[in-house]
Write a protein that holds these residues in place. Structure first.
Motif, PDB file in Angstrom:
ATOM      1  N   GLN A 193       2.959   3.993  10.302  1.00 37.23           N
ATOM      2  CA  GLN A 193       2.673   4.647  11.584  1.00 37.23           C
ATOM      3  C   GLN A 193       3.310   3.917  12.751  1.00 37.23           C
ATOM      4  O   GLN A 193       3.317   4.438  13.856  1.00 37.23           O
ATOM      5  N   CYS A 194       3.832   2.747  12.498  1.00 33.74           N
ATOM      6  CA  CYS A 194       4.408   1.954  13.579  1.00 33.74           C
ATOM      7  C   CYS A 194       5.739   2.565  14.024  1.00 33.74           C
ATOM      8  O   CYS A 194       6.636   2.790  13.216  1.00 33.74           O
ATOM      9  N   GLY A 195       5.844   2.820  15.314  1.00 35.78           N
ATOM     10  CA  GLY A 195       7.079   3.379  15.850  1.00 35.78           C
ATOM     11  C   GLY A 195       8.034   2.309  16.343  1.00 35.78           C
ATOM     12  O   GLY A 195       9.110   2.610  16.857  1.00 35.78           O
ATOM     13  N   CYS A 196       7.669   1.055  16.201  1.00 31.16           N
ATOM     14  CA  CYS A 196       8.497  -0.080  16.634  1.00 31.16           C
ATOM     15  C   CYS A 196       8.871   0.008  18.111  1.00 31.16           C
ATOM     16  O   CYS A 196       9.972  -0.364  18.512  1.00 31.16           O
ATOM     17  N   ALA A 227       2.008  -2.141  23.608  1.00 27.85           N
ATOM     18  CA  ALA A 227       1.004  -1.266  24.209  1.00 27.85           C
ATOM     19  C   ALA A 227       0.821   0.027  23.409  1.00 27.85           C
ATOM     20  O   ALA A 227      -0.264   0.614  23.404  1.00 27.85           O
ATOM     21  N   ASP A 228       1.869   0.463  22.707  1.00 29.42           N
ATOM     22  CA  ASP A 228       1.810   1.693  21.921  1.00 29.42           C
ATOM     23  C   ASP A 228       1.771   1.422  20.411  1.00 29.42           C
ATOM     24  O   ASP A 228       1.911   2.346  19.613  1.00 29.42           O
ATOM     25  N   CYS A 229       1.566   0.187  20.052  1.00 27.68           N
ATOM     26  CA  CYS A 229       1.648  -0.213  18.638  1.00 27.68           C
ATOM     27  C   CYS A 229       0.465   0.335  17.836  1.00 27.68           C
ATOM     28  O   CYS A 229      -0.696   0.056  18.148  1.00 27.68           O
ATOM     29  N   ARG A 230       0.741   1.114  16.794  1.00 28.58           N
ATOM     30  CA  ARG A 230      -0.301   1.700  15.946  1.00 28.58           C
ATOM     31  C   ARG A 230      -1.014   0.616  15.119  1.00 28.58           C
ATOM     32  O   ARG A 230      -2.185   0.773  14.799  1.00 28.58           O
ATOM     33  N   ILE A 231      -0.327  -0.455  14.793  1.00 23.03           N
ATOM     34  CA  ILE A 231      -0.951  -1.537  14.030  1.00 23.03           C
ATOM     35  C   ILE A 231      -1.999  -2.225  14.888  1.00 23.03           C
ATOM     36  O   ILE A 231      -3.140  -2.411  14.460  1.00 23.03           O
ATOM     37  N   LEU A 266      -6.180  -2.238  14.404  1.00 25.09           N
ATOM     38  CA  LEU A 266      -6.956  -3.479  14.280  1.00 25.09           C
ATOM     39  C   LEU A 266      -7.960  -3.681  15.413  1.00 25.09           C
ATOM     40  O   LEU A 266      -8.896  -4.460  15.274  1.00 25.09           O
ATOM     41  N   SER A 267      -7.767  -2.962  16.487  1.00 25.02           N
ATOM     42  CA  SER A 267      -8.630  -3.133  17.663  1.00 25.02           C
ATOM     43  C   SER A 267      -9.957  -2.418  17.467  1.00 25.02           C
ATOM     44  O   SER A 267     -10.017  -1.382  16.806  1.00 25.02           O
ATOM     45  N   PRO A 268     -11.030  -2.964  18.052  1.00 23.26           N
ATOM     46  CA  PRO A 268     -12.342  -2.307  17.930  1.00 23.26           C
ATOM     47  C   PRO A 268     -12.362  -0.990  18.699  1.00 23.26           C
ATOM     48  O   PRO A 268     -11.673  -0.816  19.687  1.00 23.26           O
TER      49      PRO A 268
END
Length: 134
Positions: free
Chosen positions: A116-119, A123-127, A131-133
């Motif tokens: 899902q990471c668009g590299c 700020a827009d990182c899916r990883i 991982l964020s709550p």
């Protein structure tokens, strides 16, 4: 010290074990206390070497200390059925299989996050988002 006696350092080197670990196995009762020299140094023999090699191999295969303790007790009576040994090995195999399933699920989740990471930017990182709550 006689020609067949081993120092703790020699025993450790022969088995790829740290000296502190040899002492720990003694304190835990997995390795019998060795004889002592007149200078009060530990004096190990071939039986200690064989037993420590068994412990090391079992640890390398992931057996717990309690399982190893039981395996050693069982191995000390060579004329009994090995059914109890088989049961311990089967129990351990089931635990290994469970860990493999857990790791496979973990890998799939990581693959999903990475895919899902668009590299782009963090700020827009899916990883990071995954991982964020919340």
């Amino acid at each position: 010290m006689n020609a067949r006696a081993l120092t703790i350092g020699h025993l450790a080197r022969e088995t790829g074990t740290k000296v502190e670990t040899v002492r720990f196995y003694e304190k835990s009762g997995l390795l019998p206390a060795p004889a002592r020299t007149e200078g009060n140094y530990r004096s190990y023999d071939r039986a200690h070497l064989n037993r420590l090699s068994f412990i090391r191999r079992a640890r390398d295969l992931g057996f717990s200390l309690d399982q190893i303790r039981t395996l050693l007790t069982l191995s000390d009576d060579r004329h009994q059925s090995c059914a109890a040994v088989d049961a311990i090995a089967k129990e351990h195999r089931a635990e290994v299989e469970r860990k493999i399933r857990d790791l496979t699920a973990l890998k799939l989740e990581l693959d999903r996050m990475i895919d899902q990471c668009g590299c782009g930017v963090v700020a827009d990182c899916r990883i990071v988002e995954s991982l964020s709550p919340g």
